[in-house]
Design a protein around this motif. Structure first.
Motif, PDB file in Angstrom:
ATOM      1  N   LYS A  42       0.836  -1.208   0.000  1.00 33.63           N
ATOM      2  CA  LYS A  42       0.000   0.000   0.000  1.00 33.63           C
ATOM      3  C   LYS A  42       0.874   1.263   0.000  1.00 33.63           C
ATOM      4  N   VAL A  43       1.930   1.253   0.770  1.00 37.86           N
ATOM      5  CA  VAL A  43       2.827   2.417   0.802  1.00 37.86           C
ATOM      6  C   VAL A  43       3.520   2.574  -0.545  1.00 37.86           C
ATOM      7  N   LEU A  44       3.978   1.466  -1.112  1.00 41.73           N
ATOM      8  CA  LEU A  44       4.648   1.541  -2.421  1.00 41.73           C
ATOM      9  C   LEU A  44       3.685   2.070  -3.483  1.00 41.73           C
ATOM     10  N   ASP A  45       2.410   1.723  -3.343  1.00 43.70           N
ATOM     11  CA  ASP A  45       1.411   2.183  -4.318  1.00 43.70           C
ATOM     12  C   ASP A  45       1.138   3.681  -4.204  1.00 43.70           C
ATOM     13  N   HIS A  46       0.973   4.188  -2.957  1.00 43.71           N
ATOM     14  CA  HIS A  46       0.655   5.634  -2.856  1.00 43.71           C
ATOM     15  C   HIS A  46       1.897   6.516  -2.893  1.00 43.71           C
ATOM     16  N   GLY A  47       3.031   5.969  -2.492  1.00 42.66           N
ATOM     17  CA  GLY A  47       4.286   6.700  -2.653  1.00 42.66           C
ATOM     18  C   GLY A  47       4.546   7.831  -1.674  1.00 42.66           C
ATOM     19  N   LYS A  48       3.715   7.976  -0.647  1.00 47.65           N
ATOM     20  CA  LYS A  48       3.969   9.040   0.356  1.00 47.65           C
ATOM     21  C   LYS A  48       4.883   8.460   1.452  1.00 47.65           C
ATOM     22  N   TYR A  49       6.185   8.440   1.133  1.00 51.08           N
ATOM     23  CA  TYR A  49       7.135   7.735   2.007  1.00 51.08           C
ATOM     24  C   TYR A  49       7.408   8.473   3.314  1.00 51.08           C
ATOM     25  N   ILE A  50       7.272   9.796   3.269  1.00 45.56           N
ATOM     26  CA  ILE A  50       7.504  10.607   4.476  1.00 45.56           C
ATOM     27  C   ILE A  50       6.164  11.183   4.929  1.00 45.56           C
ATOM     28  N   MET A  51       5.843  10.997   6.198  1.00 48.24           N
ATOM     29  CA  MET A  51       4.600  11.500   6.798  1.00 48.24           C
ATOM     30  C   MET A  51       3.367  11.101   5.962  1.00 48.24           C
ATOM     31  N   GLY A  52       3.378   9.871   5.491  1.00 52.27           N
ATOM     32  CA  GLY A  52       2.218   9.348   4.776  1.00 52.27           C
ATOM     33  C   GLY A  52       1.084   9.019   5.739  1.00 52.27           C
ATOM     34  N   PRO A  53      -0.077   8.591   5.220  1.00 51.09           N
ATOM     35  CA  PRO A  53      -1.246   8.343   6.074  1.00 51.09           C
ATOM     36  C   PRO A  53      -0.985   7.301   7.164  1.00 51.09           C
ATOM     37  N   GLU A  54      -0.096   6.345   6.901  1.00 46.19           N
ATOM     38  CA  GLU A  54       0.192   5.300   7.899  1.00 46.19           C
ATOM     39  C   GLU A  54       0.787   5.884   9.175  1.00 46.19           C
ATOM     40  N   VAL A  55       1.545   6.988   9.030  1.00 47.27           N
ATOM     41  CA  VAL A  55       2.190   7.592  10.203  1.00 47.27           C
ATOM     42  C   VAL A  55       1.123   8.146  11.151  1.00 47.27           C
ATOM     43  N   TYR A  56       0.149   8.875  10.571  1.00 47.44           N
ATOM     44  CA  TYR A  56      -0.899   9.468  11.404  1.00 47.44           C
ATOM     45  C   TYR A  56      -1.816   8.390  11.984  1.00 47.44           C
ATOM     46  N   GLU A  57      -2.062   7.365  11.177  1.00 47.54           N
ATOM     47  CA  GLU A  57      -2.885   6.241  11.643  1.00 47.54           C
ATOM     48  C   GLU A  57      -2.193   5.552  12.827  1.00 47.54           C
ATOM     49  N   PHE A  58      -0.881   5.366  12.693  1.00 44.45           N
ATOM     50  CA  PHE A  58      -0.118   4.711  13.763  1.00 44.45           C
ATOM     51  C   PHE A  58      -0.136   5.555  15.040  1.00 44.45           C
ATOM     52  N   GLU A  59       0.008   6.870  14.895  1.00 42.58           N
ATOM     53  CA  GLU A  59      -0.011   7.740  16.081  1.00 42.58           C
ATOM     54  C   GLU A  59      -1.369   7.658  16.788  1.00 42.58           C
ATOM     55  N   GLU A  60      -2.433   7.601  16.004  1.00 42.21           N
ATOM     56  CA  GLU A  60      -3.767   7.450  16.617  1.00 42.21           C
ATOM     57  C   GLU A  60      -3.887   6.112  17.325  1.00 42.21           C
ATOM     58  N   ASN A  61      -3.403   5.059  16.658  1.00 41.42           N
ATOM     59  CA  ASN A  61      -3.442   3.730  17.275  1.00 41.42           C
ATOM     60  C   ASN A  61      -2.637   3.687  18.575  1.00 41.42           C
ATOM     61  N   LEU A  62      -1.489   4.369  18.567  1.00 43.59           N
ATOM     62  CA  LEU A  62      -0.640   4.394  19.762  1.00 43.59           C
ATOM     63  C   LEU A  62      -1.338   5.112  20.911  1.00 43.59           C
ATOM     64  N   ALA A  63      -2.019   6.213  20.583  1.00 43.14           N
ATOM     65  CA  ALA A  63      -2.718   6.978  21.620  1.00 43.14           C
ATOM     66  C   ALA A  63      -3.828   6.124  22.223  1.00 43.14           C
ATOM     67  N   LYS A  64      -4.561   5.436  21.365  1.00 41.21           N
ATOM     68  CA  LYS A  64      -5.648   4.574  21.835  1.00 41.21           C
ATOM     69  C   LYS A  64      -5.095   3.471  22.735  1.00 41.21           C
ATOM     70  N   PHE A  65      -4.030   2.845  22.252  1.00 43.98           N
ATOM     71  CA  PHE A  65      -3.455   1.714  22.977  1.00 43.98           C
ATOM     72  C   PHE A  65      -2.872   2.142  24.323  1.00 43.98           C
ATOM     73  N   SER A  66      -2.149   3.280  24.346  1.00 50.23           N
ATOM     74  CA  SER A  66      -1.421   3.666  25.556  1.00 50.23           C
ATOM     75  C   SER A  66      -2.281   4.458  26.530  1.00 50.23           C
ATOM     76  N   GLY A  67      -3.290   5.141  26.008  1.00 52.62           N
ATOM     77  CA  GLY A  67      -4.069   6.014  26.874  1.00 52.62           C
ATOM     78  C   GLY A  67      -3.454   7.401  27.014  1.00 52.62           C
ATOM     79  N   ALA A  68      -2.364   7.668  26.294  1.00 58.36           N
ATOM     80  CA  ALA A  68      -1.775   9.012  26.314  1.00 58.36           C
ATOM     81  C   ALA A  68      -2.650   9.935  25.469  1.00 58.36           C
ATOM     82  N   LYS A  69      -2.720  11.219  25.881  1.00 60.92           N
ATOM     83  CA  LYS A  69      -3.539  12.159  25.111  1.00 60.92           C
ATOM     84  C   LYS A  69      -2.904  12.470  23.769  1.00 60.92           C
ATOM     85  N   PHE A  70      -1.576  12.638  23.779  1.00 60.46           N
ATOM     86  CA  PHE A  70      -0.878  13.054  22.551  1.00 60.46           C
ATOM     87  C   PHE A  70       0.307  12.140  22.265  1.00 60.46           C
ATOM     88  N   VAL A  71       0.460  11.762  21.006  1.00 58.60           N
ATOM     89  CA  VAL A  71       1.577  10.907  20.606  1.00 58.60           C
ATOM     90  C   VAL A  71       2.225  11.460  19.343  1.00 58.60           C
TER      91      VAL A  71
END
Ligand SMILES: *Cc1c(COP(=O)(O)O)cnc(C)c1O
Length: 383
Positions: free
Chosen positions: A35-64
């Motif tokens: 999916k990353v190779l297909d969209h080509g947004k290697y830096i700060m692509g959608p996966e990065v923001y998705e991962f930060e949201e997932n991390l916040a949910k998982f850890s309970g931290a307000k900001f990640v």
């Protein structure tokens, strides 16, 4: 697929065996990478923001905020807390170099404190002494680096009470304990700032370098986000802070999203492995603690023995992997001896531990057969 090397006990000869985990999630990893190779947004692509949201949910931290690695995560945290050249931090001597290196590189000086023989974490008594020492010598201590060594969370309430009255912040280095719980709270959700690493061998690892920073303080979060991106302001090419280039690659974020989904189950498995080790190891081996009010991540399963060398000989003979974390405390490292302060208490436990610790293979997919083989070799060696 990489060929697995096994010895007579059918134990993998990789100290941290990542091949088994990969075999379970390979299809999902391939799809995420594609999916990353297909969209080509290697830096700060959608996966990065998705991962930060997932991390916040998982850890309970307000900001990640994700970043390039666990060492940068510490450096960025200190910059965000405005800790500067000439300031001091309190840090354990028995830890990985990065915990202190991140400060030293900014011209911040460490006051080394000792660790507890049983938890391997910072000894509150030693922290108290360091605070008094700093006061008597007019040293400006800005933060305490609390490293949850080998994946056991700090007795946080105790150290928090110690530093609070002295206006010292806690930077929680959770590179080895991300995923752990302290009194029902997930690591990342309670310190002023928490940092972690996604180095491949950490409990949650990617396939390269990666890190993240957790906070509940919005102001700190805004600074962290800016610092990791060249001190960026609101407009593009506007720089309002001194910053650095420290981003998590989209590819690593994609891999981490897949791995984070199986992480809770892996933490459960790691604790099963640890419990088996604790059951099977001889009583004469000093085993790691497993406190009831914590969930550990077991970045390492580290035993203590004055017969360590004898055990190592047997392990080598049977081709069972092992590691020594850490063979030399930081205050004795050539690049760091200059930070030793006169009249500071002797860092006795750190020095003793570096001579008697031994880490055994630890990952979620160790089989009973492997654990029985490893413990049998060790128990026989000390007879
Ligand atoms: C691994 C580790 C780090 C540094 O993480 P990197 O991602 O390798 O930079 C920092 N502190 C501790 C305690 C670690 O174990």
């Amino acid at each position: 697929m990489k060929k697995e090397n096994k010895n007579q006990y059918n134990i993998s000869t990789n100290f941290i065996d990542l091949t088994k985990q990969q075999s379970f999630i390979r299809d999902k990893l391939d799809a995420a990478i594609k999916k990353v190779l297909d969209h080509g947004k290697y830096i700060m692509g959608p996966e990065v923001y998705e991962f930060e949201e997932n991390l916040a949910k998982f850890s309970g931290a307000k900001f990640v905020s994700s970043c390039a690695n666990g060492t940068d995560a510490l450096t960025i945290s200190m910059m965000a807390l405005n800790i500067k050249k000439g300031d001091y931090i309190i840090a354990p001597s028995f830890t990985y170099i990065a915990s202190v290196e991140a400060a030293a590189i900014l011209g911040i000086k460490p006051i080394f404190v000792d660790v507890d023989m049983n938890t391997y974490n910072i000894d509150p008594k030693s922290v108290k002494e360091a605070i008094i020492f700093a006061k008597n010598n007019n040293l400006n201590v800005k933060a305490l680096i609390a490293v949850d060594l080998f994946g056991l969370p700090h007795e946080y309430d105790e150290i928090k009470a110690l530093v609070d009255e002295n206006n010292i912040k806690i930077i929680h280095d959770a590179a080895q304990s991300f995923g752990a719980k302290y009194k029902e709270k997930r690591v990342g959700s309670y310190a002023d700032i928490t940092t972690t690493s996604f180095f491949p061998a950490k409990p949650l690892g990617c396939y390269g370098d990666g890190g993240a920073i957790f906070t509940n303080n919005e102001e700190s979060h805004e600074l962290i986000k800016s610092i990791r991106l060249h001190g960026k302001g609101i407009e593009k090419y506007e720089h309002v802070n001194l910053g650095m280039n420290s981003r998590l690659d989209s590819l690593q974020a994609a891999i981490l999203n897949v791995k984070l989904a199986v992480f809770p189950e892996e933490i459960r498995k790691r604790n099963e492995v640890a419990r088996l080790y604790l059951d099977k190891l001889d009583e004469n081996i000093k085993k790691p603690l497993m406190p009831k009010d914590c969930v550990l991540t077991w970045a390492q399963f580290t035993i203590k023995s004055h017969s360590k060398d004898k055990i190592i000989l047997s392990l080598k003979e049977k081709k069972i992997p092992y590691a020594i974390y850490y063979p030399k405390p930081l205050h004795l490292q050539p690049a760091y001896t200059k930070y030793l302060l006169p009249d500071m208490p002797f860092l006795k436990n750190s020095e003793i531990l570096s001579n008697i610790v031994l880490s055994l293979p630890m990952h979620p997919y160790l089989s009973e057969e492997e654990i029985f083989g490893i413990t049998e070799v060790i128990n026989t060696a000390i007879k």
